[in-house]
Design an enzyme around this catalytic site. Structure first.
Site, PDB file in Angstrom:
ATOM      1  N   LYS A 159      70.829   0.685  22.615  1.00 50.65           N
ATOM      2  CA  LYS A 159      70.659  -0.480  21.728  1.00 50.65           C
ATOM      3  C   LYS A 159      71.220  -1.750  22.384  1.00 50.65           C
ATOM      4  O   LYS A 159      70.544  -2.783  22.423  1.00 50.65           O
ATOM      5  CB  LYS A 159      71.377  -0.218  20.402  1.00 50.65           C
ATOM      6  N   ASP A 178      68.892  -1.296  14.675  1.00 51.69           N
ATOM      7  CA  ASP A 178      70.183  -1.371  14.000  1.00 51.69           C
ATOM      8  C   ASP A 178      69.984  -0.926  12.547  1.00 51.69           C
ATOM      9  O   ASP A 178      68.937  -0.374  12.191  1.00 51.69           O
ATOM     10  CB  ASP A 178      70.768  -2.790  14.089  1.00 51.69           C
TER      11      ASP A 178
END
Ligand code: SF4
Length: 248
Positions: A159, A178
């Protein structure tokens, strides 16, 4: 808002056109078929992105940064912390440690004091020191611009690497997943997965590559403003007629 058209999938199961209702909201409800083809889903995603771009024309990465190093540091600090809080901390941090060499030589206690308000500060300080050390030792002080090299750095997962690659280097290697992207992707019927890596894979199949970096910003803005957890505000959502989870 102008009238909109979305092509029907092969079976013609989905109503295809709607005008605008009062307040610019869609007037007619369109249903997403239970078994939506990949082609139809891709077309729906294009429409989702188009509408959200209209709604959030200034959507962008909300972590303040001037270069890849600053964005990498800010993203590591943003774990379990708001971007606003990170943006309050990073000016002093970057004054004290302007680059990877400075950060790699930092005293852990001093670093912890500066980043304390972002939470989990001991682990974050260790990650920052390890990351900076890796950038200095293995990359001559320059933040690498490949997924493989970034995820080798301390405290950097896929991420964080996607955030840096997309927003600092302009390279779309994946989609940032997220909590907002996870929630909206599920509600919009773009994935049934719960695991971030699998959600990302599903999104990469249906989101045009040129939108991989921008889509998370749009989902984050929409997730904060309208598609909130735990209760979405479907009655004021511009996607309500093309969202399988709509309550209106
Ligand atoms: S219609 Fe409701 S559930 Fe669907 S995206 Fe909008 S706010 Fe979220």
């Amino acid at each position: 808002m102008s009238a909109r058209t979305v092509k029907a999938d092969k079976g013609g199961q989905r109503a295809v056109e709607s005008g605008s209702g009062a307040g610019g909201r869609p007037a007619a409800k369109r249903r997403v078929p239970r078994r939506e083809s990949l082609k139809a889903r891709r077309e729906r995603v294009v429409e989702i992105v188009r509408r959200l771009r209209d709604e959030y024309p200034d959507s962008r990465c909300s972590l303040d940064h001037r270069n890849p190093y600053e964005l990498l540091v800010a993203t590591i600090l943003s774990a379990q912390c708001t971007d606003e809080r990170v943006n309050q901390v990073t000016p002093a941090l970057f004054r004290r440690y302007p680059g990877p060499h400075d950060l790699a030589g930092a005293r852990q206690e001093e670093l912890e004091q500066i980043i304390k308000s972002t939470g989990f500060f001991r682990n974050k300080a260790k990650s920052l020191l390890g990351m900076a050390g890796g950038v200095v030792d293995r990359h001559d002080g320059g933040v690498p611009d490949t997924m493989e090299a970034l995820v080798e750095l301390n405290g950097v997962g896929r991420k964080t690497a996607n955030v840096v690659l997309g927003n600092a280097f302009g390279k779309a290697e994946g989609v940032v997943v997220d909590t907002h992207v996870t929630r909206l992707s599920g509600r919009l019927g773009l994935t049934r997965e719960k695991d971030a890596v699998k959600i990302e894979q599903d999104l990469m199949k249906v989101v045009p590559r040129e939108e991989w970096t921008h889509l998370p910003h749009l989902f984050i803005d929409h997730g904060r403003a309208v598609c909130r957890a735990p209760t979405p505000r479907c009655e004021r959502c511009v996607l309500s007629d093309i969202c399988p989870s709509s309550r209106v």
